[in-house]
Design a protein around this motif. Sequence first.
Motif, PDB file in Angstrom:
ATOM      1  N   GLY A 198       0.819  -1.211   0.000  1.00  0.00           N
ATOM      2  CA  GLY A 198       0.000   0.000   0.000  1.00  0.00           C
ATOM      3  C   GLY A 198       0.852   1.260   0.000  1.00  0.00           C
ATOM      4  N   ARG A 199       1.955   1.258   0.773  1.00  0.00           N
ATOM      5  CA  ARG A 199       2.850   2.417   0.780  1.00  0.00           C
ATOM      6  C   ARG A 199       3.559   2.590  -0.556  1.00  0.00           C
ATOM      7  N   ILE A 200       3.896   1.478  -1.197  1.00  0.00           N
ATOM      8  CA  ILE A 200       4.526   1.550  -2.522  1.00  0.00           C
ATOM      9  C   ILE A 200       3.575   2.191  -3.526  1.00  0.00           C
ATOM     10  N   ALA A 201       2.309   1.761  -3.490  1.00  0.00           N
ATOM     11  CA  ALA A 201       1.327   2.322  -4.423  1.00  0.00           C
ATOM     12  C   ALA A 201       1.137   3.817  -4.183  1.00  0.00           C
ATOM     13  N   ALA A 202       1.108   4.226  -2.916  1.00  0.00           N
ATOM     14  CA  ALA A 202       0.930   5.645  -2.604  1.00  0.00           C
ATOM     15  C   ALA A 202       2.145   6.462  -3.033  1.00  0.00           C
ATOM     16  N   ALA A 203       3.368   5.918  -2.793  1.00  0.00           N
ATOM     17  CA  ALA A 203       4.581   6.642  -3.183  1.00  0.00           C
ATOM     18  C   ALA A 203       4.682   6.770  -4.701  1.00  0.00           C
ATOM     19  N   ALA A 204       4.316   5.726  -5.428  1.00  0.00           N
ATOM     20  CA  ALA A 204       4.373   5.759  -6.893  1.00  0.00           C
ATOM     21  C   ALA A 204       3.360   6.742  -7.468  1.00  0.00           C
ATOM     22  N   ALA A 205       2.316   7.043  -6.724  1.00  0.00           N
ATOM     23  CA  ALA A 205       1.295   7.975  -7.219  1.00  0.00           C
ATOM     24  C   ALA A 205       1.809   9.411  -7.260  1.00  0.00           C
ATOM     25  N   VAL A 206       2.821   9.727  -6.433  1.00  0.00           N
ATOM     26  CA  VAL A 206       3.325  11.108  -6.389  1.00  0.00           C
ATOM     27  C   VAL A 206       3.952  11.518  -7.719  1.00  0.00           C
ATOM     28  N   PRO A 207       4.913  10.753  -8.302  1.00  0.00           N
ATOM     29  CA  PRO A 207       5.437  11.116  -9.625  1.00  0.00           C
ATOM     30  C   PRO A 207       4.363  11.073 -10.720  1.00  0.00           C
ATOM     31  N   ALA A 208       3.387  10.163 -10.569  1.00  0.00           N
ATOM     32  CA  ALA A 208       2.321  10.090 -11.574  1.00  0.00           C
ATOM     33  C   ALA A 208       1.515  11.386 -11.595  1.00  0.00           C
ATOM     34  N   VAL A 209       1.210  11.898 -10.411  1.00  0.00           N
ATOM     35  CA  VAL A 209       0.498  13.179 -10.342  1.00  0.00           C
ATOM     36  C   VAL A 209       1.369  14.301 -10.905  1.00  0.00           C
ATOM     37  N   PHE A 210       2.674  14.220 -10.649  1.00  0.00           N
ATOM     38  CA  PHE A 210       3.604  15.223 -11.191  1.00  0.00           C
ATOM     39  C   PHE A 210       3.562  15.246 -12.715  1.00  0.00           C
ATOM     40  N   LEU A 211       3.477  14.092 -13.353  1.00  0.00           N
ATOM     41  CA  LEU A 211       3.406  14.019 -14.813  1.00  0.00           C
ATOM     42  C   LEU A 211       2.142  14.709 -15.328  1.00  0.00           C
ATOM     43  N   VAL A 212       1.047  14.545 -14.623  1.00  0.00           N
ATOM     44  CA  VAL A 212      -0.199  15.215 -15.020  1.00  0.00           C
ATOM     45  C   VAL A 212      -0.038  16.730 -14.921  1.00  0.00           C
ATOM     46  N   VAL A 213       0.608  17.189 -13.834  1.00  0.00           N
ATOM     47  CA  VAL A 213       0.814  18.625 -13.640  1.00  0.00           C
ATOM     48  C   VAL A 213       1.727  19.195 -14.725  1.00  0.00           C
ATOM     49  N   VAL A 214       2.787  18.453 -15.091  1.00  0.00           N
ATOM     50  CA  VAL A 214       3.709  18.893 -16.141  1.00  0.00           C
ATOM     51  C   VAL A 214       2.974  19.088 -17.456  1.00  0.00           C
ATOM     52  N   ASP A 215       2.134  18.127 -17.796  1.00  0.00           N
ATOM     53  CA  ASP A 215       1.386  18.231 -19.048  1.00  0.00           C
ATOM     54  C   ASP A 215       0.475  19.464 -19.038  1.00  0.00           C
ATOM     55  N   PHE A 216      -0.107  19.761 -17.868  1.00  0.00           N
ATOM     56  CA  PHE A 216      -1.024  20.903 -17.786  1.00  0.00           C
ATOM     57  C   PHE A 216      -0.265  22.233 -17.875  1.00  0.00           C
ATOM     58  N   LEU A 217       0.886  22.326 -17.197  1.00  0.00           N
ATOM     59  CA  LEU A 217       1.631  23.583 -17.153  1.00  0.00           C
ATOM     60  C   LEU A 217       2.432  23.850 -18.420  1.00  0.00           C
ATOM     61  N   ALA A 218       2.917  22.813 -19.107  1.00  0.00           N
ATOM     62  CA  ALA A 218       3.771  22.992 -20.292  1.00  0.00           C
ATOM     63  C   ALA A 218       2.991  23.520 -21.477  1.00  0.00           C
ATOM     64  N   ARG A 219       1.697  23.262 -21.529  1.00  0.00           N
ATOM     65  CA  ARG A 219       0.832  23.747 -22.614  1.00  0.00           C
ATOM     66  C   ARG A 219       1.403  23.431 -23.993  1.00  0.00           C
ATOM     67  N   GLY A 220       1.826  22.186 -24.172  1.00  0.00           N
ATOM     68  CA  GLY A 220       2.271  21.717 -25.480  1.00  0.00           C
ATOM     69  C   GLY A 220       3.760  21.763 -25.689  1.00  0.00           C
ATOM     70  N   GLU A 221       4.516  22.488 -24.818  1.00  0.00           N
ATOM     71  CA  GLU A 221       5.962  22.539 -24.980  1.00  0.00           C
ATOM     72  C   GLU A 221       6.599  21.188 -24.653  1.00  0.00           C
ATOM     73  N   VAL A 222       6.120  20.559 -23.581  1.00  0.00           N
ATOM     74  CA  VAL A 222       6.561  19.208 -23.211  1.00  0.00           C
ATOM     75  C   VAL A 222       5.322  18.337 -23.169  1.00  0.00           C
ATOM     76  N   ILE A 223       5.258  17.389 -24.077  1.00  0.00           N
ATOM     77  CA  ILE A 223       4.033  16.605 -24.221  1.00  0.00           C
ATOM     78  C   ILE A 223       4.108  15.358 -23.335  1.00  0.00           C
ATOM     79  N   VAL A 224       3.126  15.225 -22.420  1.00  0.00           N
ATOM     80  CA  VAL A 224       2.973  14.020 -21.603  1.00  0.00           C
ATOM     81  C   VAL A 224       1.566  13.496 -21.845  1.00  0.00           C
ATOM     82  N   PRO A 225       1.415  12.494 -22.682  1.00  0.00           N
ATOM     83  CA  PRO A 225       0.074  11.965 -22.962  1.00  0.00           C
ATOM     84  C   PRO A 225      -0.634  11.552 -21.674  1.00  0.00           C
ATOM     85  N   ARG A 226      -1.953  11.669 -21.697  1.00  0.00           N
ATOM     86  CA  ARG A 226      -2.732  11.395 -20.486  1.00  0.00           C
ATOM     87  C   ARG A 226      -2.620   9.952 -20.010  1.00  0.00           C
ATOM     88  N   THR A 227      -2.329   9.045 -20.927  1.00  0.00           N
ATOM     89  CA  THR A 227      -2.218   7.636 -20.520  1.00  0.00           C
ATOM     90  C   THR A 227      -0.882   7.324 -19.857  1.00  0.00           C
TER      91      THR A 227
END
Length: 652
Positions: A74-103
Amino acid sequence: MNYRRLIIGAHDVAMTAVALLVSFYLRWGSPEFWLRFDSILLVCAAAMPLALIAYYLFRLPRSPWRFVSIADLGRIAAAAAVPAVFLVVVDFLARGEVIVPRTVPVIYWLVQIALLAGPRVLYRSYRSRRRDRRALRGAYRIPVLIAGAGDEADQLIRRLRSDAVSSLDPVALLTVKPRYLGERIHGVPIMGRLTELEEVMRQLEIRRIKPRRLVILREVLEAGAGVDDLLGTARRLGLPTVRVSQSMTQIGQQGSPVKLAPVSIDDLLGRSAREMDLGPVRALVGGRSVAVTGAGGSIGSELCRQVAEMGPSRLMLLDHSELALWGIARELKSRDPEMDVVQHLGSVCDAADLGLAFSRFRPDIVFHAAALKHVDIVEAHPVAAAATNTLGTLEVARTAQAVGAACAVFISTDKAVDPVSVLGATKRAGELIFADADRRSRAAGQPTRFLNVRFGNVLGSSGSVIPLFTEQLKAGGPITVTHPDVERYFMTIQEAVRLVLMASADGIRSPDASPTFVLDMGQPIRIVDLARRMIRLAGLEPDIDVEIAFSGLRPGERLSEVLESEGEELRPTGIPGVRAAAPRAVDPAELDAGLARLRTAVAAHDGPAVLATLLTLVPEYRRGEGAADHEALPPAVAAGDRPAARLRIVGA
């Protein structure tokens, strides 16, 4: 950070880089992946420090791999979720400069969990197998069959596989639930249902495996259904039956041994052991002086044992039997030589002696367990029964109040409900005395609470069916049961006393609580079924090896008991297994007059007058068929009719 943690941290960082690259590769494929490789590396470089911080916060480097558990996953799953959320934030803030597909964040999260958890699980499996091989090297293991296929079986198998001391080797499982058939628990197959023991033994014999024990787990014992047949089949096959002892709660802990014990009749009640918070009881008893009447009896002695564990300042044991008093006092002193234990040889019927003992000891809490309780003997001796069970209870109530005790608790019985016996009537009169004393005490602003606790039979108490059946089995039978349909409520002495203590703590801290508590005894058990189970536990077969004979109901007995009378409203309390009953008020003047007449009849040793007075004191008392005859008893009273004058129930 030590060397081991550095290695774990390096592994987790490396797996993070791999997971990030794999997630992009799986999303875009080879040509697009290499085309965008520079931007991917930029994203990875930004995500990895954040991942490292998350692993530190979730303490992944501090969790040894050989002990990895579901909580670690359970702790592993929670820790792995932090970088995953970071990838979502990067895609939102980069606005096409750095592309991170939603999947990609979803793919990364799943891959990351697999790469972090997989090596840990594999390492634990390797260490466990190596430990098992060392434990089993050169040792003979006794093959055992386990009845039960739930969480308890999982714990037991893991413990047996890792315990170098244990000589048991689980080879197969039986299950209560058919849907588990064909599955395995730690490699041990679930081969059949409880009713298929003989077929499972045959299949194992074909594989040259011969179990030497049948270990019956708690889930099967509490299920009840099928246990009798399982014991009978095991006996016929020559397969000894055992259960995991009370250390079952410890089997999941490292280093705790697994102990087996014979299956006892207590195990076959089909009752779950209640988990209780004994904090309120410790607060009630701790540091206070406690007196127990009838301290040498079955209930009284168990009360003494459990009270002694709660840290009383002093403990007074009162009993009229010198041998019983000496026995419980010696036991308590052997457990704790420093405990202040006071022995008093005397009777609750002796008002002067009781008053002297209480005035010297000054008890804060009184548990009144002294009573005559054998139905047939009490039925034939109403004078002695009224003297002890009713007038003795009156003296205990008066004396407890005189010394300013905080609480007095009367141990009652289900036979006091709509009584048909002298025992029930005298105990019901005792309930009325304590309930009335509580009302008067509260009305006068006095500190003493008076509480009744009512319950049915307890297993193994003196004179109960269990010791009787045991003696009859030793003699080769027959086992005598009064009637094929007679049934009773049963509870272990330990559980009954724990609930008595819990109810007492609840009653004293709740000024508005009912002074009468009724214990939840579960479902009644037919005595003939109890006899059959005891015969099977002895390795014999009912009606074949040992006869069951029916002797007829004894005077004062009825086919079944009840725990509350009609119109007696029970409500739940905050204690599992305890309900409260609002007692019916009686006219105090009439109660006092009735008790005065009873005292006169007892002093004159006038049995018929005692019975006639009990009929007025306890309006619901009906003398049962076959009740003992007493020479001077008026015919109308002997038939169960009511004298004209009787105790008036206020509001009835």
